[in-house]
Design an enzyme around this catalytic site. Sequence first.
Site, PDB file in Angstrom:
ATOM      1  CD  GLU A  19      -3.011  -1.409   2.078  1.00 29.19           C
ATOM      2  OE1 GLU A  19      -2.981  -0.671   3.074  1.00 29.19           O
ATOM      3  OE2 GLU A  19      -3.849  -2.317   1.927  1.00 29.19           O
ATOM      4  CD  GLU A  34      -4.076  -6.647   2.778  1.00 34.33           C
ATOM      5  OE1 GLU A  34      -2.842  -6.583   2.772  1.00 34.33           O
ATOM      6  OE2 GLU A  34      -4.803  -5.904   3.485  1.00 34.33           O
TER       7      GLU A  34
END
Length: 434
Positions: free
Chosen positions: A202, A319
């Site tokens: 991220e 994810e």
Amino acid sequence: MGFCFWVCFICLLNFYSLSFVSSQADASAEGTVFIDGKAPIGRIDDDFICATLDWWPPEKCDYGTCSWGLAGLLNLDLNKNLFLNAVKAFSPLKIRLGGTLQDKVIYDTDDNQLPCTSFVKNTSEMFGFTQGCLPMNRWDDLNSFFQKAGARVIFGLNALAGRTIAPDGSAVGAWNYTNAESFMQYTVDKNYTIHGWELGNELCGSGVGTRVSADQYAADTAALQSIVQKIYQNVDLKPLIITPGGFYDLDWFTEYIDKTTKSLDVVTHHIYNLGPGVDDHLVEKILDPSILEGVSGTFSGLHNIIKNSTTSAAAWVGEAGGAYNSGHNLVTNAFVFSFWYLDQLGMASKYDTKTYCRQSLVGGNYGLLNTTNFEPNPDYYSALLWHRLMGRNVLSTSFTGTDKIRSYTHCAKQSVSSSHMQLSSIVNPPFLGP
Ligand SMILES: *[C@@H]1O[C@H](CO)[C@@H](O)[C@H](O)[C@H]1NC(C)=O
Ligand SMILES: *[C@@H]1O[C@H](CO)[C@@H](O)[C@H](O)[C@H]1NC(C)=O
Ligand SMILES: *[C@@H]1O[C@H](CO)[C@@H](O)[C@H](O)[C@H]1NC(C)=O
Ligand SMILES: *[C@@H]1O[C@H](CO)[C@@H](O)[C@H](O)[C@H]1NC(C)=O
Ligand SMILES: *[C@@H]1O[C@H](CO)[C@@H](O)[C@H](O)[C@H]1NC(C)=O
């Protein structure tokens, strides 16, 4: 292609809502499913189903709820038969090791000068914790479990190493891969098979906590590729190079994919389209077709970038937990969540996503397995059913009648075709492909 016995997954959202919306008197809905079997629109991996293990320590809490217990990579009990057998049932299950704290992990290889201690809660630190360390004996134990369970491991490397945080919040400087390189060398020396090395969590687009520019990330990806080539030169089975493991952003991904056409095997992105887990209206969102459909722009956007590029990289969901900050107890670990999960598996496949990693295998409130005792939650069976029934070829499917019925079709898996014929003939007679 010869015969193609197809399996049609149909989620009837209104059947579920009917059980508690009593005012909805019109219980029946008529519609037609159209399936175009001329050619597949997508082709998923045989081991499409993937689940994650995270680094969160027991002290990870969200709004006062601490849902990780001993499910983190440093604490997980690897000697429970229920856990082992749950993973074995897929043979193979892809398991992606990563999450927020992965970028602050140090590996306790010979070059490491720092004490090897676990993450310590500290609210002034980025992500709320200090850096943590992976002892090599723990890495040995994890690999021994993965070997026994027949799992395919994707390991997320610490992409913040060596960078500094600029006043505007971005992370600048090149990735320092010294520690990662010796960790990879240790792994190869031990003959542990790693299916893919993933860089960062991220940090793409606007990032979570901090961000790295597409240009710098592309340079770091080339560095990762060169250390992999060096360390694996005498190993037959080469691992995949996987990045960036973050949220889709049109401009960032376009530039990044354009600059990594020679280094990247898999481009990963994350899905948390239901908002924070603390939300009291998650069930309504899960059963709302416009919210489920709302994320299709992410899948189609990435699909278009890849199609329009010379890259040979494939798209994966690296994810996806639906609701961030660890999900919501009795929602994201309950039956109702399969309406979101199965719809996601179908939608991802439709846009040629090759693998879909569910956050989490165990841990938080969105585990396929119960965090305290490894008992399967309902989504575990959804994942297993998908794994057993849905074959690689994805067929174009549309439904007219009501938007509360969402349908997806794949050719059935060959290995269990007799049971598929039964199941598919409940929906329709077997389909003759081209
Ligand atoms: C928490 O982190 C801050 C910033 O790194 C540091 O100054 C402080 O000493 C830490 N607090 C504790 C209790 O370790
Ligand atoms: C990279 O990190 C290592 C410690 O893992 C350190 O010894 C080395 O000096 C760093 N390299 C650079 C270029 O900063
Ligand atoms: C790894 O495999 C090689 C070749 O099969 C073997 O010689 C070596 O002893 C193995 N190393 C370990 C640590 O098992
Ligand atoms: C596809 O690539 C071309 C050339 O790089 C570019 O002009 C065009 O805008 C791209 N289209 C999309 C949909 O990204
Ligand atoms: C998980 O197991 C614990 C212990 O048996 C139980 O109290 C809890 O309700 C379970 N959670 C779910 C979501 O079933």
